[in-house]
Every structure is written in structure tokens, then in C-alpha cells.
Design an enzyme around this catalytic site. Structure first.
Site, PDB file in Angstrom:
ATOM      1  CG  HIS A 363      -2.186  -0.914   0.695  1.00  0.00           C
ATOM      2  ND1 HIS A 363      -2.212  -2.272   0.946  1.00  0.00           N
ATOM      3  CD2 HIS A 363      -3.284  -0.636  -0.052  1.00  0.00           C
ATOM      4  CE1 HIS A 363      -3.311  -2.772   0.390  1.00  0.00           C
ATOM      5  NE2 HIS A 363      -3.970  -1.805  -0.209  1.00  0.00           N
ATOM      6  CD  GLU A 604     -10.644  -6.851  -3.190  1.00  0.00           C
ATOM      7  OE1 GLU A 604      -9.585  -6.297  -3.500  1.00  0.00           O
ATOM      8  OE2 GLU A 604     -11.347  -6.467  -2.237  1.00  0.00           O
ATOM      9  CG  ASP A 628      -6.232  -7.730  -2.752  1.00  0.00           C
ATOM     10  OD1 ASP A 628      -5.152  -8.139  -2.293  1.00  0.00           O
ATOM     11  OD2 ASP A 628      -6.854  -6.765  -2.274  1.00  0.00           O
ATOM     12  CB  CYS A 675     -10.700   0.534  -8.591  1.00  0.00           C
ATOM     13  SG  CYS A 675     -11.131  -0.796  -7.472  1.00  0.00           S
TER      14      CYS A 675
HETATM   15  C1  PEP Z   1      -7.274  -4.074  -5.371  1.00  0.00           C
HETATM   16  O1  PEP Z   1      -7.126  -5.046  -4.642  1.00  0.00           O
HETATM   17  O2  PEP Z   1      -7.047  -4.084  -6.590  1.00  0.00           O
HETATM   18  C2  PEP Z   1      -7.720  -2.776  -4.817  1.00  0.00           C
HETATM   19  C3  PEP Z   1      -8.067  -1.796  -5.604  1.00  0.00           C
HETATM   20  O3  PEP Z   1      -7.739  -2.618  -3.484  1.00  0.00           O
HETATM   21  P1  PEP Z   1      -6.469  -2.532  -2.522  1.00  0.00           P
HETATM   22  O4  PEP Z   1      -5.253  -2.282  -3.380  1.00  0.00           O
HETATM   23  O5  PEP Z   1      -6.724  -1.413  -1.580  1.00  0.00           O
HETATM   24  O6  PEP Z   1      -6.437  -3.858  -1.858  1.00  0.00           O
HETATM   25 MG    MG Z   2      -7.961  -5.143  -2.677  1.00  0.00          MG
END
Ligand code: PEP
Ligand code: MG
Length: 759
Positions: A363, A604, A628, A675
Site C-alpha cells: 500500500h 478481487e 488482489d 480500480c
Molecule cells: C485491489 O485489490 O485491486 C484494490 C483496488 O484494493 P487494494 O489495493 O486497496 O487492496
Molecule cells: Mg484489494
């Protein structure tokens, strides 16, 4: 054997440089195996020869002189075959080569093991014996295990040498390249600022100081405070501990006496080392010595010294915090970069980030991309504690870091930085233009937000909505769960900032690598554990408060959409929907008149891919979390640099899953967006357009590049390209086909401006 192994590795780890490390290795291994010779040969990358670097048993004068090519001698054979070699009579082997200067003829048996670090042969570890006999299986296993353990230590010592001028054969400070994984694209030339986690002695860097008197004064102050703490603690516990137990505090106080630890630290400070570095050297030296003792009681004392060291360090760091200076063009370096560290750098000073752990999908890397700061993650071999204040280059396109770069390389990278700046400036003109392909297909581009700064950046770049607001971010920078009122204010700010554009708020997605200091989750397999919706369904009070705050925040604005993370099946979805309806009923009962917002599910988890239709029927929209989804489909931890090269969103399995989700969502008449970070990769965006995604949501930094590229292609060309790559079974081939096709269309400039640098 295990104990011996542990001890040797520990001792080698504490060695001050490569030469000392190698000399400990040969002495201890020879002793442990009862052999007559132990030697280390290291591969010199420039000459491609294995050079004798240390020996106990052979003639010491041959060190640095005897060397052989991979095609020569038994050492060359071990190195090139990457396998151990165990010979009863070495001289009778056809590859045997005799070196008079080593005095070798007296040794009959030979056992060699390659030293391999991250697939790279670094050298060969050899033991020899006078009498003709084969080393037994146990001895062979010992040597192989030893060399596997030592590979990392040698790599680390070598790297430190190149940085501080203590390299092999006395080579001075050199330019060195360290390979990690790309975190955020872009390049930066600047100065390393090493940031430390609080009070961790092991990671305190060396730092030279001019004002020795100030460091001595600082250290004395810290010493005084710890002494007071100890006395206070001892008095406080007087009624709870027996006298003998309290004696420990006297031991502590004695250790702090001027003649003991205190004096040793002062001595090191006087050599020009800052107080924290001097403390680390002295304390770890003592800790090491205690830990190597056979007596269990004395071994335990290691933790006392460590504890004292930590207490002193905490005071030193407290005093230092206010004085840490960030030069212009600071490149933050940390063992584990955290979002909080990014916030501490004064505006305009930060140009690059380096994290020893983590990968491009951690992250913190996602935040770095959102902030547009070139970042390299997972540089596991970087001796980061030694690089404070030196010149660095961060290449976030390729995931490489250069220490002490040459003027030529710095100039090349400075040109890339300038080129990138001009490109961004040029793309500003796109702000008001729609994202429309040459054949008239509209693709809405949305942004991902979380940090406060994302809002302004998103607006500057012309985003058409928020496809993912990571609500865990405001939770992460808090020191306790924010109340419903506090959440309401934060969410309202977000909804208002984008109004009337839609804002997709994802419910709390903690767990995995996103932890809250006030709600720690400790698990063996956090990404397969208590994460996202699993946590909030187990804690309906958290979920209800959050959704109530979202609903109330949207009063009069009506641009809220709610998104549910980590859904693995319909039951979780139904439970979540039930709670949202309950919260909606409650806020209306309290007099807030809001319509039920559109609700969506993140796809995901692989299970959700196969349930797209069932899930889609119950919600208003879907959004694919490709970060994910890639990790779970490929079984590659998104956070682990060791397997980062296996993490690939262009893997055919990922592409097929994405296509299936789009088709199934459309069969149910529901829109589907994506996303994950893939949506912000300009080349990948062309494939996503062709698959039929209804919108793409990405970091604001990449949005103009994606828009520029999609405005230069036709949907039919994109479909043709997708058709071509969908027949391929190899992710690397898919990558190169895609990139080549875009370059041939004259669209390469937004893909990788540093592609021409050969370092
Ligand atoms: C993902 O998993 O692609 C996502 C957008 O969420 P995060 O990266 O916050 O897990
Ligand atoms: Mg995610």
C-alpha cells in the site's frame, strides 16, 4: 551442528567488513569440520574469475593472486555447475589444476560448495583434507547449509564495501546498482535520508558528525535520563519485587557507569560517529558476545544490554527528531517505509522513496504512485544503514537504485527527470478534453483517493469521479477508531469536493498489510486471513457506524456509492446488504433523508470471478480489484519482493478472468469498472478498453497518460491487439507484444522514458 552454524553466522554478521567476515568464515568452518584447509573464492564480475579471497590452511600470500576462470580447476567446476563436488582424490580428477603458490599438493580430498545469492553465483566455499577420504554426507550437508547461509552475509558485506570504500582488493567507493522492484514510476537524483523506526538498535545507520562535543553532550543527557528512569522504576517496584529481583536494576545502573558502557560509547563518538551509531556499535558488540556464551545465565544478559541500549536510543531519537534535516532532493530510505514517514518530509523536498521490504503492490507504493514520487521497493540487499547522506539515483521504472552514481549516469537520469516533467506539463492541456478513442468510444476515467492531497490532484487532472475512496486511510492515520461524527465530517469533505461527480466509498478494508496501530491483527497468513469484509462483518458495530456516517454525509449531495471489499460469495454480500439497509433505516429514523445509494461489490477473490453473475444480480455495479485478484489467482504475495517478478497482471490467467468478469457483468446488465493499479498502466488500459470495461479508476498521477494514450487509439485497434495477446500463453511475450505494438503506433513516450539508459 545447528548451534555451531548459528554461532558462525552470527559472528560473521557482526564483522566490520568483507575481509573480516571472510576470515571468520574460513577459520570457523575449518575448526567446525576438523579439516586442514578452508578457503573462500569469490567471483570477480569484471574479470569473470574466481579469486581466492581468504584461506585458513593454504599459503596466505596467495590470497588475491590465485584465480581461475569458470572453465578452469575444481573451483571453476563447482561454480559453473552450481553443485557441490566431493572428491576423495582431487588430483586424479580431470579438472584438477595445480597452483604451486598455495602449497596445495599436500591435500588429497576436496569438498566444494557454490555460494549462491538470489540465483547469482557469488563464489565457492572449499574445505580440503590431507588424507584420502570422501567427506561424509553430514559434512557435505554442513558445508552446503553454511554456504547458503553465508551467501546473503557476503552479498551484504560486498555491497557495504562498494559504498564505504572497503570493497574487495581495496577498491575505493564505487558506483553500485541494487535491484528491487518498481514501486512508482519516475526517476530521481538526490541525497539519501535514512528514516528509522522508533528505537530499533539494529537499524541505526552510521552517520559522521563534525560537532563531536554536541554528540557527547547529547549522549550524557540520555545517560542521565535512563539512570533516573532506572532509579524511579526500582523504587516504584520496591513493594512488588523481592530484593534479589530488584538487584537487576543495580546491574543496569552499573552497566551505565562511566567506566563501562558509557565510556565505550564516548570513545566511538570521539572518532566522529554520531551518538546513536556509537551506541549501536557498542551495545550490539556486547549483545553478540553474551549471545555466544555457552552459559545460559550469561546468554540471558544479552537481552538486558539490548534493553538498556533501546532505552538510551529512545531518548537520543527523541532529542534528534526536531533536528533531522531534509536536504533539497531528499530520497527517503527505510527498512519498511510507512505512509506516516512520507508525511513528515517538508513540502517540496521529497523526490524519491526506497523501501528495503515490500513490493510494488504494497500500500505504501500505491500511495507513492498517487503522490507521483518515484519509488523502488524490495531492495533487499541494500545496506541501508550505511547510506545516509550519500548520493543516490532512484529508477522507479525498472526498480533499481544506484549508490554513488558517476557524473555521466547522474546526467542521463537528470535528463529523464526533465523529460518526464515536460511530458506532464504537456499533458496538462488534456484536462478539459474527454477520454474518447479515435473512433468515438467514451471511456470515463475515475480516480482512486485516500490521502487528503489526492482530492486537489484529482481535480487538477480532470477526473470524472472517484472509483475507489480507500476509507481505511483516514483510519490508519488516526490513533483510535474515528467516531461517527468524525467520519461523517471526513466523508462529507470528500463528497463535497467532487460533487456532483460520483464518489465510490469502499467500506473499511483492513488486514493484510493495512494495519491499525490501535487494532492490531497478528496472523501467520494475513492476506488469507481476517481481512476486509471478514473483519467488518465480525464487528457490525464498526460497519454500522461507518455506513451511517457515509449515508449522513451524503445528505443533499446524493453522489455517494458504497463498495464492498473482499467478498468471496453471496452470503457475505447478503449479510453486508442487510447491515447497510439497517443503517439506512436508522439514519432515516433519526431524520436524515437520504436515498439508498448504489451499492457495488469488488471482484478481487477468484471465487468471486466465478460468481460474478450471482453477485451482480444483487448489486448495482461491480469493480475489479486487480491488485488482489492477481495476487490470489497467481498465489503470489503482493507484498513479498522475493516473488515480485512472478506478480504480473498481464498473466494470461488474469486477462482471462478479467474478460470473464466483464462478460458476466454485462449479461446481468450491470456496469463493471476496474480500480486496481493495472487500470493506471497506460498499455494495460488499452486492453481493458478492448475487454469492455465501463470505466477505469486509477491514481491521479497516471490519469493524463492513460487519457493521452486512449485518445490516440481506436477501439477496433485495441480489440485487435487484445485478440492477439489472448492467444498467448506467456506473460513476458504478452508484455513485449503489447509494448511493441504501441511503440510502432508512435505511442511509446508515455510508457517508459528511461528505457534507453544502459547501466
Ligand atoms: C485491489 O485489490 O485491486 C484494490 C483496488 O484494493 P487494494 O489495493 O486497496 O487492496
Ligand atoms: Mg484489494
Amino acid at each position: 551442528m545447528l548451534n555451531t552454524l548459528r554461532k558462525i553466522v552470527q559472528e560473521v554478521n557482526a564483522a566490520k567488513d568483507l575481509k573480516a567476515a571472510l576470515s571468520i568464515i574460513v577459520q570457523r568452518v575449518k575448526e567446525a569440520m576438523g579439516s586442514q584447509v578452508c578457503s573462500v573464492y569469490l567471483l570477480d564480475a569484471e574479470t569473470n574469475r574466481f579469486v581466492l579471497m581468504a584461506t585458513d590452511g593454504l599459503n596466505k600470500r596467495s590470497i588475491g593472486k590465485v584465480s581461475m576462470a569458470p572453465s578452469e580447476g575444481l573451483v571453476g567446476l563447482v561454480g559453473s555447475r552450481e553443485e557441490p563436488l566431493n572428491l576423495e582424490d582431487a588430483a586424479s580428477h580431470p579438472r584438477y589444476r595445480y597452483f604451486a603458490e598455495t602449497g596445495e599438493e599436500r591435500y588429497a580430498s576436496f569438498l566444494g560448495a557454490p555460494i549462491i545469492h538470489h540465483r547469482r553465483v557469488m563464489g565457492v566455499l572449499v574445505v580440503q583434507q590431507k588424507e584420502r577420504r570422501q567427506f561424509d554426507e553430514g559434512e557435505e550437508a554442513f558445508l552446503v547449509t553454511m554456504s547458503a547461509q553465508l551467501a546473503g552475509v557476503i552479498a551484504h558485506a560486498e555491497a557495504t564495501g562498494s559504498i564505504r570504500g572497503l570493497g574487495r582488493q581495496g577498491k575505493g567507493v564505487q558506483e553500485a546498482k541494487f535491484v528491487g522492484v518498481p514501486g512508482a514510476p519516475g526517476a530521481a537524483v538526490g541525497t539519501a535520508v535514512v528514516v528509522l523506526p522508533p528505537a530499533d538498535l539494529n537499524v541505526v545507520p552510521d552517520r559522521s558528525v563534525d560537532d563531536i562535543a554536541a554528540e557527547l553532550e547529547l549522549f550524557d543527557k540520555a545517560l542521565g535520563w535512563v539512570r533516573e528512569d532506572m532509579q524511579e522504576l526500582s523504587e516504584k517496584l520496591a513493594t512488588q519485587l523481592r530484593k534479589e529481583e530488584r538487584a537487576l536494576f543495580d546491574v543496569y545502573l552499573m552497566m551505565l557507569e562511566d567506566a563501562a558502557l558509557g565510556n565505550e560509547v564516548r570513545k566511538v563518538i570521539r572518532t566522529g560517529q554520531w551518538a546513536q551509531g556509537a551506541l549501536r556499535q557498542v551495545v550490539l558488540d556486547h549483545v553478540n558476545r553474551f549471545e555466544l556464551m555457552d552459559d545460559a545465565y550469561l546468554r540471558e544478559r544479552a537481552s538486558d544490554v539490548r534493553d538498556l541500549g533501546r532505552r538510551l536510543l529512545a531518548y537520543l531519537q527523541e532529542e534528534r527528531k526536531t533536528t533531522l534535516v531534509y536536504p533539497d532532493n531528499s530520497i527517503l530510505v527505510s527498512e519498511e517505509l510507512s505512509p506516516a514517514m512520507l508525511g513528515e518530509v517538508p513540502e517540496g523536498k521529497l523526490v524519491g522513496l526506497i523501501s528495503v521490504t515490500g513490493s510494488g503492490n504494497s500500500h505504501v507504493a500505491i500511495f507513492a504512485r498517487a503522490m507521483g514520487i518515484p519509488t523502488v521497493m524490495g531492495v533487499v540487499d541494500l545496506p541501508y544503514s550505511k547510506i545516509d547522506g550519500i548520493k543516490l539515483i532512484v529508477d522507479g521504472y525498472h526498480g533499481e537504485v544506484f549508490t554513488n552514481p558517476s557524473d555521466l549516469l547522474s546526467k542521463q537520469y537528470a535528463e529523464v527527470v526533465e523529460e518526464e516533467r515536460q511530458l506532464t506539463e504537456g499533458l496538462d492541456a488534456l484536462r478539459a478534453l474527454p477520454c474518447e478513442t479515435l473512433d468515438g468510444h467514451r471511456m470515463p476515467l475515475w480516480v482512486n483517493t485516500g490521502l487528503l492531497a489526492d482530492v486537489a490532484r484529482a481535480q487538477q487532472r480532470g477526473a470524472e469521479g472517484v472509483g475507489l475512496y480507500r476509507t481505511e486511510v483516514p483510519f490508519m492515520i488516526n490513533e483510535r477508531f474515528p467516531s461517527e461524527k468524525e467520519q461523517l465530517a471526513t466523508y462529507r469533505e470528500q463528497l463535497q469536493a467532487f460533487h456532483p461527480l460520483p464518489v465510490t466509498m469502499r467500506t473499511l478494508d483492513i488486514g493484510g498489510d493495512k494495519s491499525l496501530s490501535y487494532f492490531p491483527i497478528k496472523e501467520e497468513n494475513p492476506f488469507l486471513g481476517w481481512r476486509g469484509i471478514r473483519v467488518t462483518l465480525d464487528h457490525p458495530e464498526i460497519f454500522l457506524v461507518q455506513t451511517r456516517a457515509m449515508l449522513k454525509a451524503s445528505e443533499g449531495l446524493n453522489n455517494l456509492r458504497i463498495l464492498l471489499p473482499m467478498i468471496s460469495g453471496t452470503q457475505e454480500l447478503e449479510e453486508a446488504l442487510h447491515l447497510i439497509h439497517r443503517a439506512w433505516g436508522e439514519v432515516r429514523d433519526e431524520g436524515t433523508d437520504v436515498p439508498l445509494p448504489p451499492i457495488g461489490v469488488m471482484i478481487e477473490i477468484p471465487a468471486a470471478v466465478y460468481q460474478t453473475r450471482e453477485l451482480a444480480r444483487q448489486v448495482d455495479f461491480l469493480s475489479v480489484g486487480s491488485n488482489d485478484l492477481t495476487q490470489y489467482l497467481l498465489a503470489v504475495d503482493r507484498n513479498n519482493p522475493r516473488v515480485a517478478d512472478l506478480y504480473d497482471f498481464l498473466h494470461p490467467a488474469v486477462l482471462q478472468a478479467l474478460q470473464k468478469v466483464v462478460n458476466d457483468a454485462h449479461l446481468e446488465g450491470k456496469p463493471v469498472s476496474i480500480c486496481g493499479e493495472m487500470a493506471g498502466d497506460p498499455a494495460a488500459a488499452v486492453l481493458l478498453l478492448a475487454m469492455g470495461f465501463d470505466s477505469l479508476s486509477m491514481n491521479a498521477t497516471n490519469l493524463p497518460k492513460v487519457k493521452w494514450l486512449l485518445r490516440q487509439v481506436t477501439q477496433s485497434k485495441a480489440k485487435e491487439l487484445l485478440g492477439q495477446v489472448m492467444t498467448m500463453d506467456n506473460p513476458h511475450l504478452i508484455y513485449s507484444t503489447l509494448h511493441l505494438a504501441l511503440r510502432n503506433l508512435g505511442l511509446g513516450r508515455v510508457i517508459n522514458p528511461a528505457s534507453n539508459i544502459q547501466a
